[in-house]
Design a protein around this motif. Structure first.
Motif, PDB file in Angstrom:
ATOM      1  N   SER A 280      53.700 -21.154-130.671  1.00 46.30           N
ATOM      2  CA  SER A 280      53.935 -22.570-130.935  1.00 46.30           C
ATOM      3  C   SER A 280      55.012 -22.675-132.003  1.00 46.30           C
ATOM      4  O   SER A 280      55.657 -21.688-132.354  1.00 46.30           O
ATOM      5  N   GLY A 281      55.206 -23.871-132.549  1.00 43.88           N
ATOM      6  CA  GLY A 281      56.260 -24.065-133.541  1.00 43.88           C
ATOM      7  C   GLY A 281      57.603 -24.262-132.871  1.00 43.88           C
ATOM      8  O   GLY A 281      57.707 -24.864-131.800  1.00 43.88           O
ATOM      9  N   THR A 282      58.648 -23.739-133.501  1.00 42.90           N
ATOM     10  CA  THR A 282      59.998 -23.854-132.957  1.00 42.90           C
ATOM     11  C   THR A 282      60.549 -22.465-132.670  1.00 42.90           C
ATOM     12  O   THR A 282      60.004 -21.454-133.110  1.00 42.90           O
ATOM     13  N   ASN A 283      61.672 -22.423-131.950  1.00 41.66           N
ATOM     14  CA  ASN A 283      62.281 -21.130-131.622  1.00 41.66           C
ATOM     15  C   ASN A 283      62.659 -20.353-132.875  1.00 41.66           C
ATOM     16  O   ASN A 283      62.549 -19.129-132.915  1.00 41.66           O
ATOM     17  N   LEU A 284      63.134 -21.068-133.907  1.00 42.61           N
ATOM     18  CA  LEU A 284      63.553 -20.401-135.134  1.00 42.61           C
ATOM     19  C   LEU A 284      62.382 -20.087-136.059  1.00 42.61           C
ATOM     20  O   LEU A 284      62.475 -19.179-136.890  1.00 42.61           O
ATOM     21  N   LYS A 285      61.298 -20.838-135.921  1.00 42.53           N
ATOM     22  CA  LYS A 285      60.102 -20.587-136.721  1.00 42.53           C
ATOM     23  C   LYS A 285      58.867 -20.602-135.821  1.00 42.53           C
ATOM     24  O   LYS A 285      57.994 -21.453-135.928  1.00 42.53           O
ATOM     25  N   PRO A 286      58.796 -19.621-134.919  1.00 41.22           N
ATOM     26  CA  PRO A 286      57.655 -19.591-134.004  1.00 41.22           C
ATOM     27  C   PRO A 286      56.394 -19.098-134.715  1.00 41.22           C
ATOM     28  O   PRO A 286      56.460 -18.349-135.690  1.00 41.22           O
ATOM     29  N   ALA A 766      70.759 -13.962-126.677  1.00 45.01           N
ATOM     30  CA  ALA A 766      71.117 -15.370-126.865  1.00 45.01           C
ATOM     31  C   ALA A 766      70.839 -15.839-128.287  1.00 45.01           C
ATOM     32  O   ALA A 766      71.352 -16.884-128.717  1.00 45.01           O
ATOM     33  N   ASN A 767      70.034 -15.089-129.054  1.00 46.24           N
ATOM     34  CA  ASN A 767      69.720 -15.418-130.458  1.00 46.24           C
ATOM     35  C   ASN A 767      69.114 -16.807-130.598  1.00 46.24           C
ATOM     36  O   ASN A 767      69.504 -17.596-131.475  1.00 46.24           O
ATOM     37  N   THR A 768      68.150 -17.100-129.728  1.00 46.80           N
ATOM     38  CA  THR A 768      67.483 -18.405-129.798  1.00 46.80           C
ATOM     39  C   THR A 768      66.048 -18.297-130.306  1.00 46.80           C
ATOM     40  O   THR A 768      65.609 -19.126-131.093  1.00 46.80           O
ATOM     41  N   LEU A 769      65.300 -17.284-129.883  1.00 39.12           N
ATOM     42  CA  LEU A 769      63.888 -17.138-130.265  1.00 39.12           C
ATOM     43  C   LEU A 769      63.730 -15.963-131.221  1.00 39.12           C
ATOM     44  O   LEU A 769      64.171 -14.846-130.925  1.00 39.12           O
ATOM     45  N   LYS A 770      63.083 -16.228-132.363  1.00 34.97           N
ATOM     46  CA  LYS A 770      62.879 -15.190-133.370  1.00 34.97           C
ATOM     47  C   LYS A 770      61.613 -14.374-133.078  1.00 34.97           C
ATOM     48  O   LYS A 770      60.619 -14.893-132.572  1.00 34.97           O
ATOM     49  N   ALA A 818      53.944 -16.429-124.391  1.00 36.62           N
ATOM     50  CA  ALA A 818      55.131 -15.584-124.264  1.00 36.62           C
ATOM     51  C   ALA A 818      54.760 -14.207-123.728  1.00 36.62           C
ATOM     52  O   ALA A 818      53.604 -13.767-123.802  1.00 36.62           O
ATOM     53  N   ARG A 819      55.786 -13.525-123.217  1.00 41.46           N
ATOM     54  CA  ARG A 819      55.639 -12.133-122.749  1.00 41.46           C
ATOM     55  C   ARG A 819      55.988 -11.214-123.913  1.00 41.46           C
ATOM     56  O   ARG A 819      57.147 -11.084-124.281  1.00 41.46           O
ATOM     57  N   ALA A 820      54.977 -10.571-124.467  1.00 37.03           N
ATOM     58  CA  ALA A 820      55.153  -9.805-125.700  1.00 37.03           C
ATOM     59  C   ALA A 820      54.942  -8.319-125.474  1.00 37.03           C
ATOM     60  O   ALA A 820      54.294  -7.896-124.510  1.00 37.03           O
ATOM     61  N   HIS A 821      55.504  -7.539-126.401  1.00 38.42           N
ATOM     62  CA  HIS A 821      55.255  -6.101-126.485  1.00 38.42           C
ATOM     63  C   HIS A 821      54.750  -5.849-127.902  1.00 38.42           C
ATOM     64  O   HIS A 821      55.458  -6.164-128.874  1.00 38.42           O
ATOM     65  N   VAL A 822      53.548  -5.311-128.020  1.00 43.06           N
ATOM     66  CA  VAL A 822      52.851  -5.283-129.300  1.00 43.06           C
ATOM     67  C   VAL A 822      52.304  -3.879-129.561  1.00 43.06           C
ATOM     68  O   VAL A 822      51.815  -3.206-128.644  1.00 43.06           O
ATOM     69  N   LEU A 823      52.367  -3.454-130.816  1.00 37.67           N
ATOM     70  CA  LEU A 823      51.772  -2.175-131.192  1.00 37.67           C
ATOM     71  C   LEU A 823      50.248  -2.251-131.084  1.00 37.67           C
ATOM     72  O   LEU A 823      49.654  -3.330-131.191  1.00 37.67           O
ATOM     73  N   ASN A 824      49.617  -1.088-130.887  1.00 34.36           N
ATOM     74  CA  ASN A 824      48.163  -1.050-130.843  1.00 34.36           C
ATOM     75  C   ASN A 824      47.564  -1.556-132.149  1.00 34.36           C
ATOM     76  O   ASN A 824      48.140  -1.391-133.228  1.00 34.36           O
ATOM     77  N   GLY A 825      46.385  -2.163-132.047  1.00 32.65           N
ATOM     78  CA  GLY A 825      45.660  -2.574-133.234  1.00 32.65           C
ATOM     79  C   GLY A 825      44.993  -1.385-133.911  1.00 32.65           C
ATOM     80  O   GLY A 825      45.312  -0.225-133.640  1.00 32.65           O
ATOM     81  N   ARG A 826      44.073  -1.676-134.817  1.00 32.65           N
ATOM     82  CA  ARG A 826      43.429  -0.611-135.583  1.00 32.65           C
ATOM     83  C   ARG A 826      42.656   0.348-134.672  1.00 32.65           C
ATOM     84  O   ARG A 826      41.875  -0.065-133.820  1.00 32.65           O
ATOM     85  N   THR A 827      42.912   1.630-134.853  1.00 27.62           N
ATOM     86  CA  THR A 827      42.140   2.676-134.192  1.00 27.62           C
ATOM     87  C   THR A 827      41.793   3.727-135.238  1.00 27.62           C
ATOM     88  O   THR A 827      42.656   4.202-135.966  1.00 27.62           O
ATOM     89  N   ILE A 828      40.520   4.073-135.316  1.00 28.16           N
ATOM     90  CA  ILE A 828      40.035   5.032-136.305  1.00 28.16           C
ATOM     91  C   ILE A 828      39.521   6.265-135.579  1.00 28.16           C
ATOM     92  O   ILE A 828      38.747   6.154-134.617  1.00 28.16           O
ATOM     93  N   SER A 829      39.964   7.419-136.013  1.00 25.81           N
ATOM     94  CA  SER A 829      39.528   8.671-135.397  1.00 25.81           C
ATOM     95  C   SER A 829      39.044   9.635-136.465  1.00 25.81           C
ATOM     96  O   SER A 829      39.474   9.581-137.620  1.00 25.81           O
TER      97      SER A 829
END
Length: 836
Positions: A280-286, A766-770, A818-829
């Protein structure tokens, strides 16, 4: 004939065989005995720096880093174990200058260095090596990037990285740099067994290694791992299983050695790729956050209710492929390596044959829409949704607005890709000699490199509709018209890409690369002046198939793919490989050079400067584009066969017993002929980058800290196809990336953390979405209650940060997802290790 050429090249040396000792067995103290010892004996305060730190990857001859005009880093195996990396790309995140987007699992990561662009997937300008030879000749082969075929386990002795510099002239297709994963070779006797388990995620793993001397001049090392489990994100099934085993045997003799080595890897891991995130928000401040009922850090679009998919294989025959296959690389390799002396020359020779394949099954593209809008969006206005898999199969979705608690559906393009052969044959032979010119040393090196890389793959894709749920519990969806006609079939919208006929492809390519090279280095007191040349000439030939080639090729047919005797709506336009292909037949050649000067002002201090020109030949990425003729396979734009990179750097290095500081300024200019990873469209761009890089370490008693930071100001200088992008910042390019690792180490325990972060970047050119920046924290504790016993606890992404590496949308989507690529969350081993 090309394969025979390579075999003939290596044959005279097979009896005395393999490779660049200086590059394969780094001298202490880069690796030092600490990495060959059982780790339980390697946990005291880090050894003090000696008078030398020999580095040998991507250079003519191993030498102290303060005597070399290069920017380099090295990680010992014990440090790699501490940082808690779950994949190769996560290891690379801890090396200054390297941007590694480790969001796809154990393979297919986007990796670049010092402001060079990530326009598509993989590592185009950076080469990953294993024991001094490239894993693949091209690090960005579609759905088969180099990190897919590499695993870190107890076999690993060290990781060496060179940024820019002579990487352009001492390896092909690696102008940005080289990262070399170096194996143990049994020079220190002993071994270990390590048992590991995920404490908050599904992982069970056993590692082992052992090395010993058979005779005073004959030694061996063997090691490997096996693991299984659901993995760090919920899929609903056992999505991670497999392992590898590696073996090498070394015979030493006066003036050199011979080594034979082999590797077998068969490993299955999920390809997470795209995930939905609310914006949500704006493209420059999502503002990005999780959607209801789904956590981007711990969930995936895979599901226990979707484990197989009908499609046509490369021969246009119906098959049911396993969706749980994820990324399934298989590697069978054997190599020879040697060093020997002849008439005052040091000859090094290395050869490897690798039979590799991969089955990639991931969500390459997705469109997220409100479930209530799916009937109208996919051809059934006023229609309804039905569950197409899972326990509710056949039932109508009574309230789509509350489906799975978020009311969302997804069109998912399943990138079902069979990479039948990625066979790689590589040979590198070189000779070096140090000549005495009075009190000065003149080092000369000459060599020849040859390789052959095949790419044989079929893209058997399909498009399905699904809900979005946590815990791997989503179900496929059917769209039904008001008159009870299903627009989909068991959740399948298209037997192919969403656009009929698109991305149904077959590649049958082979690229042969040959490269003579030479270098000279003159050392006059504390000053070393050097230069090197390399000329790469190669040929790419073969055939590609697909309706994307145009020319009247038909990409769809009506076919009863499920054999029920009825042609359903999706079966009216099944993606089909046309019988008529297009030839690929072009040659290329390019000159690389590098020149530098290093001044060892004093024992702890040196300054250097270097200028380099390198290149990267293009392989499969430029096929199916206007750059290659579909009539005769020639290059329409000759310059697009090779992308050239110019680089300059200058820096200061300081090292004493407790403090190491390296500061380097750099400038780069690069060409990129490619396919955009978010649109699939061709691109032709020129880039430039300027920046500064810091790397340092400090030790005081039981406390030590290492840190690195890279500031980059990058720009698209020229976008031939989209001039509106001129002057923009390249997508994914952050101004600042950084790594900090403080730790305390005693005889009984080690405790510390690894902080890795980045500032924000742009989603597209395009430098529109941060895309926001982030900092992740990996924490570790190691306790040694008994001699040769180590208990470890490791937490990756300890604070469960939502770390977005990329967004595929140019602006905030209308649906707010949005279509995102995200690092894994917390994993403890946790793990227990027994050394012997």
């Amino acid at each position: 004939m090309k394969k025979h050429f390579l075999l003939i090249t290596v044959a005279p040396f097979a009896l005395v065989a393999p490779a660049m000792a200086n590059e394969t067995v780094p001298a202490a103290p880069v690796v030092s005995n600490t990495d060959a010892k059982p780790e339980g004996q390697d946990q005291k305060a880090p050894a003090k720096k000696g008078t030398e730190e020999v580095f040998s990857t991507g250079v003519a001859k191993g030498r102290d880093r303060l005597d070399s005009a290069t920017s380099t880093s090295a990680l010992r195996a014990s440090e790699v174990d501490k940082i808690g990396a779950r994949s190769i790309s996560e290891i690379l995140r801890d090396i200054p200058g390297i941007r590694a987007e480790a969001s796809t699992g154990e393979g297919s990561a986007n990796i670049t260095i010092r402001g060079l662009p990530i326009a598509s997937t993989g590592a185009k300008f950076l080469q990953l090596q294993e024991d001094g030879l490239p894993i693949l000749e091209f690090g960005d082969i579609a759905f088969a990037t180099a990190d897919t075929f590499l695993r870190a386990d107890l076999n690993l002795a060290a990781v060496e990285a060179i940024r820019g510099g002579s990487a352009s002239t001492f390896a092909s297709n690696s102008p940005g740099g080289i990262v070399n994963f170096i194996s143990k070779t049994g020079d220190t006797e002993g071994g270990a067994v390590q048992l590991s388990a995920g404490l908050d995620y599904g992982m069970r793993r056993v590692d082992f290694d052992y090395g010993a001397k058979i005779t005073p001049t004959l030694r061996f090392h063997v090691g490997g791992f096996y693991r299984d489990g659901e993995g760090p994100r919920a899929t609903g099934y056992n999505s991670t299983h497999g392992g590898q085993i590696k073996l090498n045997v070394t015979k030493e003799f006066d003036g050199g050695y011979v080594r034979v080595y082999a590797k077998y890897m068969d490993d299955v891991t999920p390809a997470y790729d795209i995930t939905p995130i609310a914006v949500s928000g704006t493209n420059l401040k999502p503002v990005y956050k999780n959607i209801a009922g789904y956590d981007v850090r711990h969930d995936s679009l895979f599901s226990k209710n979707f484990q197989s998919q009908l499609t046509l294989n490369g021969q246009n025959q119906p098959v049911r492929d396993d969706v749980t296959a994820g990324q399934h690389p298989i590697v069978k390799s054997i190599g020879l390596e040697s060093k020997f002396e002849v008439a005052g020359w040091d000859l090094t020779e290395k050869f490897r044959y690798a039979d590799m394949s991969n089955h990639y099954m991931g969500i390459y593209y997705a469109q997220f829409v409100p479930a209530a809008a799916m009937p109208a969006a996919f051809g059934a206005p006023g229609g309804s949704l039905r569950y197409a898999s899972g326990p509710l199969t056949g039932q109508t979705v009574t309230n789509p607005t509350t489906l799975n608690g978020n009311g969302l559906g997804a069109l998912m393009m399943l990138a079902d890709t069979d990479l039948h052969s990625l066979q790689n044959i590589t040979n590198d032979i070189r000779a070096s000699k140090v000549w005495k010119l009075g009190d000065n040393d003149l080092t000369t090196t000459v060599g020849v490199y040859s390789s052959r890389q095949t790419i044989q793959s079929d893209w058997d894709w399909a498009s399905v509709l699904s809900g979005i749920s946590d815990n791997g519990d989503a179900a496929l969806l059917d769209v039904v018209t008001p008159t009870n006609i299903k627009v989909t079939q068991d959740g399948t919208l298209r037997y192919g890409a969403p656009t009929p006929g698109q991305f149904r492809r077959t590649y049958d390519l082979a690229t042969t690369t040959n490269a003579p090279f030479a270098s000279v280095n003159l050392k006059i007191g504390g000053v070393a002046i050097g230069g090197s040349l390399r000329y790469d000439f190669g040929k790419t030939e073969g055939t590609v198939f697909g309706a994307d080639l145009g020319g009247g090729r038909v990409g769809t047919v009506a076919k009863d793919i499920n054999g029920d005797g009825v042609i359903s709506v999706p079966e009216m336009a099944v993606a089909y490989t046309p019988a008529r292909g297009a030839p690929v037949d072009y040659n290329y050649g390019y000159l690389s050079y590098s020149a530098g000067i290093n001044w060892r002002i004093a024992e702890p201090l040196a300054v250097f400067a270097r200028y380099s020109r390198g290149g990267r030949a293009n392989a499969d990425r430029i096929q199916f584009s206007p750059l290659v003729s579909t009539l005769d396979g020639s290059m329409i734009d000759k310059d697009a066969a090779v992308d050239v990179v110019h680089q300059a750097e200058a820096g200061v290095k300081f090292r004493n017993d407790n403090l190491t500081l390296n500061v380097t300024g750099f400038w780069a200019k690069a060409e990129d002929s490619n396919l955009d990873s978010t649109t699939g469209q061709p691109l032709l761009r020129d880039y430039k980058a300027i920046g500064a890089e810091f790397e340092g370490s400090y030790r005081m008693g039981i406390f030590s800290i290492t840190a690195g930071a890279t500031y980059t100001d990058a720009e698209i200088v020229k976008d031939v196809l989209t001039p509106a992008n001129n002057g923009h910042t390249p997508q994914h390019q952050a101004k600042l990336i950084y790594q900090v690792t403080p730790q305390i180490t005693t005889d009984k325990f080690s405790v510390g953390a690894v902080f890795v972060g980045t500032t924000g970047s742009w989603a597209t050119a395009a430098n529109t979405l941060k895309v926001p920046g982030y900092t992740t924290t990996n924490a570790f504790v190691q306790f040694r209650p008994l001699d040769k016993v180590t208990l470890s606890l490791n937490a990756a992404n300890l604070f469960d940060v939502v770390a977005i590496t990329a967004i595929d949308d140019a602006v905030i989507p209308a649906a707010g997802v949005a279509r995102a690529h995200v690092l894994n969350g917390r994993t403890i081993s946790g793990s227990v290790r027994f050394d012997f």
